[in-house]
Scaffold this motif. Structure first.
Motif, PDB file in Angstrom:
ATOM      1  N   ALA A  21     -55.281  27.491  -7.980  1.00  0.00           N
ATOM      2  CA  ALA A  21     -56.528  28.179  -7.697  1.00  0.00           C
ATOM      3  C   ALA A  21     -57.680  27.564  -8.471  1.00  0.00           C
ATOM      4  O   ALA A  21     -57.484  26.946  -9.519  1.00  0.00           O
ATOM      5  CB  ALA A  21     -56.377  29.662  -8.054  1.00  0.00           C
ATOM      6  N   GLN A  22     -58.898  27.773  -7.951  1.00  0.00           N
ATOM      7  CA  GLN A  22     -60.070  27.210  -8.600  1.00  0.00           C
ATOM      8  C   GLN A  22     -60.251  27.733 -10.000  1.00  0.00           C
ATOM      9  O   GLN A  22     -60.830  27.063 -10.845  1.00  0.00           O
ATOM     10  CB  GLN A  22     -61.320  27.517  -7.778  1.00  0.00           C
ATOM     11  N   ASP A  23     -59.781  28.940 -10.278  1.00  0.00           N
ATOM     12  CA  ASP A  23     -59.957  29.544 -11.592  1.00  0.00           C
ATOM     13  C   ASP A  23     -58.953  29.047 -12.613  1.00  0.00           C
ATOM     14  O   ASP A  23     -58.978  29.483 -13.764  1.00  0.00           O
ATOM     15  CB  ASP A  23     -59.845  31.070 -11.478  1.00  0.00           C
ATOM     16  N   THR A  24     -58.058  28.170 -12.227  1.00  0.00           N
ATOM     17  CA  THR A  24     -57.084  27.619 -13.153  1.00  0.00           C
ATOM     18  C   THR A  24     -57.780  26.810 -14.244  1.00  0.00           C
ATOM     19  O   THR A  24     -58.710  26.058 -13.980  1.00  0.00           O
ATOM     20  CB  THR A  24     -56.077  26.722 -12.415  1.00  0.00           C
ATOM     21  N   ALA A  25     -57.315  26.988 -15.493  1.00  0.00           N
ATOM     22  CA  ALA A  25     -57.917  26.275 -16.622  1.00  0.00           C
ATOM     23  C   ALA A  25     -56.825  25.904 -17.613  1.00  0.00           C
ATOM     24  O   ALA A  25     -55.746  26.501 -17.629  1.00  0.00           O
ATOM     25  CB  ALA A  25     -58.983  27.130 -17.298  1.00  0.00           C
ATOM     26  N   GLY A  26     -57.096  24.899 -18.432  1.00  0.00           N
ATOM     27  CA  GLY A  26     -56.126  24.501 -19.442  1.00  0.00           C
ATOM     28  C   GLY A  26     -56.508  23.196 -20.100  1.00  0.00           C
ATOM     29  O   GLY A  26     -57.662  22.761 -20.028  1.00  0.00           O
ATOM     30  N   SER A  27     -55.519  22.560 -20.730  1.00  0.00           N
ATOM     31  CA  SER A  27     -55.795  21.318 -21.446  1.00  0.00           C
ATOM     32  C   SER A  27     -54.511  20.573 -21.756  1.00  0.00           C
ATOM     33  O   SER A  27     -53.410  21.148 -21.749  1.00  0.00           O
ATOM     34  CB  SER A  27     -56.534  21.609 -22.763  1.00  0.00           C
ATOM     35  N   ASN A  48     -45.900  14.677 -42.263  1.00  0.00           N
ATOM     36  CA  ASN A  48     -46.778  14.142 -41.222  1.00  0.00           C
ATOM     37  C   ASN A  48     -46.255  14.626 -39.874  1.00  0.00           C
ATOM     38  O   ASN A  48     -45.072  14.453 -39.567  1.00  0.00           O
ATOM     39  CB  ASN A  48     -46.784  12.610 -41.263  1.00  0.00           C
ATOM     40  N   THR A  49     -47.140  15.223 -39.088  1.00  0.00           N
ATOM     41  CA  THR A  49     -46.728  15.840 -37.830  1.00  0.00           C
ATOM     42  C   THR A  49     -47.608  15.353 -36.683  1.00  0.00           C
ATOM     43  O   THR A  49     -48.837  15.369 -36.798  1.00  0.00           O
ATOM     44  CB  THR A  49     -46.823  17.377 -37.916  1.00  0.00           C
ATOM     45  N   VAL A  50     -46.978  14.944 -35.593  1.00  0.00           N
ATOM     46  CA  VAL A  50     -47.691  14.549 -34.384  1.00  0.00           C
ATOM     47  C   VAL A  50     -47.236  15.482 -33.260  1.00  0.00           C
ATOM     48  O   VAL A  50     -46.032  15.696 -33.067  1.00  0.00           O
ATOM     49  CB  VAL A  50     -47.405  13.090 -34.005  1.00  0.00           C
ATOM     50  N   VAL A  51     -48.209  16.054 -32.524  1.00  0.00           N
ATOM     51  CA  VAL A  51     -47.891  17.020 -31.473  1.00  0.00           C
ATOM     52  C   VAL A  51     -48.570  16.616 -30.168  1.00  0.00           C
ATOM     53  O   VAL A  51     -49.767  16.317 -30.143  1.00  0.00           O
ATOM     54  CB  VAL A  51     -48.347  18.442 -31.855  1.00  0.00           C
ATOM     55  N   LEU A  52     -47.795  16.619 -29.095  1.00  0.00           N
ATOM     56  CA  LEU A  52     -48.306  16.451 -27.738  1.00  0.00           C
ATOM     57  C   LEU A  52     -48.107  17.783 -27.033  1.00  0.00           C
ATOM     58  O   LEU A  52     -46.975  18.267 -26.940  1.00  0.00           O
ATOM     59  CB  LEU A  52     -47.554  15.338 -27.011  1.00  0.00           C
ATOM     60  N   ASP A  53     -49.192  18.402 -26.582  1.00  0.00           N
ATOM     61  CA  ASP A  53     -49.038  19.733 -25.984  1.00  0.00           C
ATOM     62  C   ASP A  53     -49.899  19.903 -24.741  1.00  0.00           C
ATOM     63  O   ASP A  53     -50.765  19.071 -24.439  1.00  0.00           O
ATOM     64  CB  ASP A  53     -49.362  20.833 -27.010  1.00  0.00           C
ATOM     65  N   GLY A  54     -49.628  20.969 -24.036  1.00  0.00           N
ATOM     66  CA  GLY A  54     -50.395  21.282 -22.839  1.00  0.00           C
ATOM     67  C   GLY A  54     -50.330  22.758 -22.544  1.00  0.00           C
ATOM     68  O   GLY A  54     -49.357  23.436 -22.906  1.00  0.00           O
ATOM     69  N   VAL A  55     -51.371  23.288 -21.922  1.00  0.00           N
ATOM     70  CA  VAL A  55     -51.412  24.696 -21.545  1.00  0.00           C
ATOM     71  C   VAL A  55     -52.156  24.822 -20.222  1.00  0.00           C
ATOM     72  O   VAL A  55     -53.104  24.086 -19.956  1.00  0.00           O
ATOM     73  CB  VAL A  55     -52.096  25.552 -22.638  1.00  0.00           C
ATOM     74  N   VAL A  56     -51.699  25.731 -19.380  1.00  0.00           N
ATOM     75  CA  VAL A  56     -52.374  26.003 -18.110  1.00  0.00           C
ATOM     76  C   VAL A  56     -52.317  27.501 -17.850  1.00  0.00           C
ATOM     77  O   VAL A  56     -51.292  28.154 -18.079  1.00  0.00           O
ATOM     78  CB  VAL A  56     -51.732  25.219 -16.946  1.00  0.00           C
ATOM     79  N   ALA A  57     -53.457  28.063 -17.444  1.00  0.00           N
ATOM     80  CA  ALA A  57     -53.548  29.479 -17.111  1.00  0.00           C
ATOM     81  C   ALA A  57     -54.108  29.603 -15.707  1.00  0.00           C
ATOM     82  O   ALA A  57     -55.107  28.956 -15.369  1.00  0.00           O
ATOM     83  CB  ALA A  57     -54.448  30.201 -18.111  1.00  0.00           C
ATOM     84  N   THR A  58     -53.473  30.437 -14.882  1.00  0.00           N
ATOM     85  CA  THR A  58     -53.934  30.597 -13.501  1.00  0.00           C
ATOM     86  C   THR A  58     -53.755  32.042 -13.048  1.00  0.00           C
ATOM     87  O   THR A  58     -52.778  32.703 -13.420  1.00  0.00           O
ATOM     88  CB  THR A  58     -53.157  29.643 -12.565  1.00  0.00           C
ATOM     89  N   PRO A  59     -54.686  32.559 -12.263  1.00  0.00           N
ATOM     90  CA  PRO A  59     -54.534  33.920 -11.722  1.00  0.00           C
ATOM     91  C   PRO A  59     -53.322  33.978 -10.794  1.00  0.00           C
ATOM     92  O   PRO A  59     -53.038  33.011 -10.079  1.00  0.00           O
ATOM     93  CB  PRO A  59     -55.837  34.138 -10.940  1.00  0.00           C
ATOM     94  N   VAL A  60     -52.620  35.101 -10.827  1.00  0.00           N
ATOM     95  CA  VAL A  60     -51.463  35.252  -9.953  1.00  0.00           C
ATOM     96  C   VAL A  60     -51.670  36.366  -8.932  1.00  0.00           C
ATOM     97  O   VAL A  60     -51.310  36.232  -7.777  1.00  0.00           O
ATOM     98  CB  VAL A  60     -50.172  35.484 -10.759  1.00  0.00           C
ATOM     99  N   PHE A  61     -52.261  37.490  -9.340  1.00  0.00           N
ATOM    100  CA  PHE A  61     -52.605  38.540  -8.390  1.00  0.00           C
ATOM    101  C   PHE A  61     -53.588  39.485  -9.092  1.00  0.00           C
ATOM    102  O   PHE A  61     -53.408  39.860 -10.237  1.00  0.00           O
ATOM    103  CB  PHE A  61     -51.369  39.314  -7.897  1.00  0.00           C
TER     104      PHE A  61
END
Length: 243
Positions: A21-27, A48-61
């Motif tokens: 959906a158009q309202d989906t957002a993240g990084s 020493n810490t290295v992190v690769l991450d991702g997040v996505v939020a989207t409307p469902v109903f």
């Protein structure tokens, strides 16, 4: 297996983000953290810490939103148990917007010390014109240990592309009759470059525990690729729950 499942689900959701959906957002994010700690009689313990991450939020109903997150973490530490260690983690949250509030629940799983740390909790956010308040309460378990946690964060948007935040957390761990408390405080900033989906961020965290004879200072820097709007829009879409 739960950790791998949630991390994989988060990655799949991120890859599919453009079709949502158009309202989906993240990084997507990549960060490096240096931590210097005194633990018991050992001083100057470095990690020493290295992190690769991702997040996505989207409307469902309706006013409901589902948020997926996943991360891969590499640690190189003076602590033998965590030296040259790579772990996976993931989370899923279901939240509902009620006026200027967002409330819901979540589950996270992450590899820890040869096992899986499973955490259940609730999250609430209050939105203001140029600020967001976030509160998280959770219960986790690993190796027969019970871990209770409460966290609070206040974010101020000097502009929609400049986010400043400060937060505190309290954790209590119970294992075989031993009870330990850990306190932490954090400050951070993130800036999204003009007319660009890219942002840079940095934070400082201070951690203290008399029970573990622990005092630590951590500095973190990183970059993100954002989608779904500016930093304020990203967070208010449900991609800034702090899980």
């Amino acid at each position: 297996m739960k950790t791998v499942f949630f991390a994989s689900a988060a990655v799949a959701a991120l890859i599919a983000a453009p079709a949502m959906a158009q309202d989906t957002a993240g990084s997507f994010g990549l960060s490096y953290q240096y931590t210097d700690a005194d633990i018991g009689i050992a001083s100057g313990v470095e990690t020493n810490t290295v992190v690769l991450d991702g997040v996505v939020a989207t409307p469902v109903f309706g006013d409901w939103t589902v948020t997926f997150a996943g991360n891969g973490t590499y640690n190189d530490s003076d602590i033998v148990a965590f030296d040259e260690e790579t772990t996976l983690g993931g989370s899923v949250a279901l939240t509902k917007v009620i006026g200027t509030y967002r409330v819901g629940g979540f589950f996270t799983a992450e590899e820890f010390a040869g096992s899986s740390l499973n955490t259940f909790g609730g999250v609430a956010q209050k939105y203001f014109d140029r600020a967001t308040l976030t509160g998280v309460a959770s219960y986790g378990t690993v190796h027969d240990a019970d871990i209770w946690s409460v966290e609070a964060d206040a974010a101020y948007y000097a502009t929609p592309a400049l986010r400043l935040n400060a937060g505190v957390s309290y954790k209590n761990a119970e294992l075989m009759g031993f009870d330990a408390d850990v306190l932490a405080a954090k400050i951070g900033a993130e800036y999204q470059f003009a007319a660009s989906p890219y942002s840079a961020f940095a934070s400082y965290t201070y951690t203290d525990s008399d029970d573990f004879a622990l005092e630590a200072n951590g500095i973190k820097v990183g970059v993100r690729y954002n989608f779904g709007g500016d930093l304020q829009a990203r967070d208010r879409a449900g991609a800034g729950l702090g899980l």
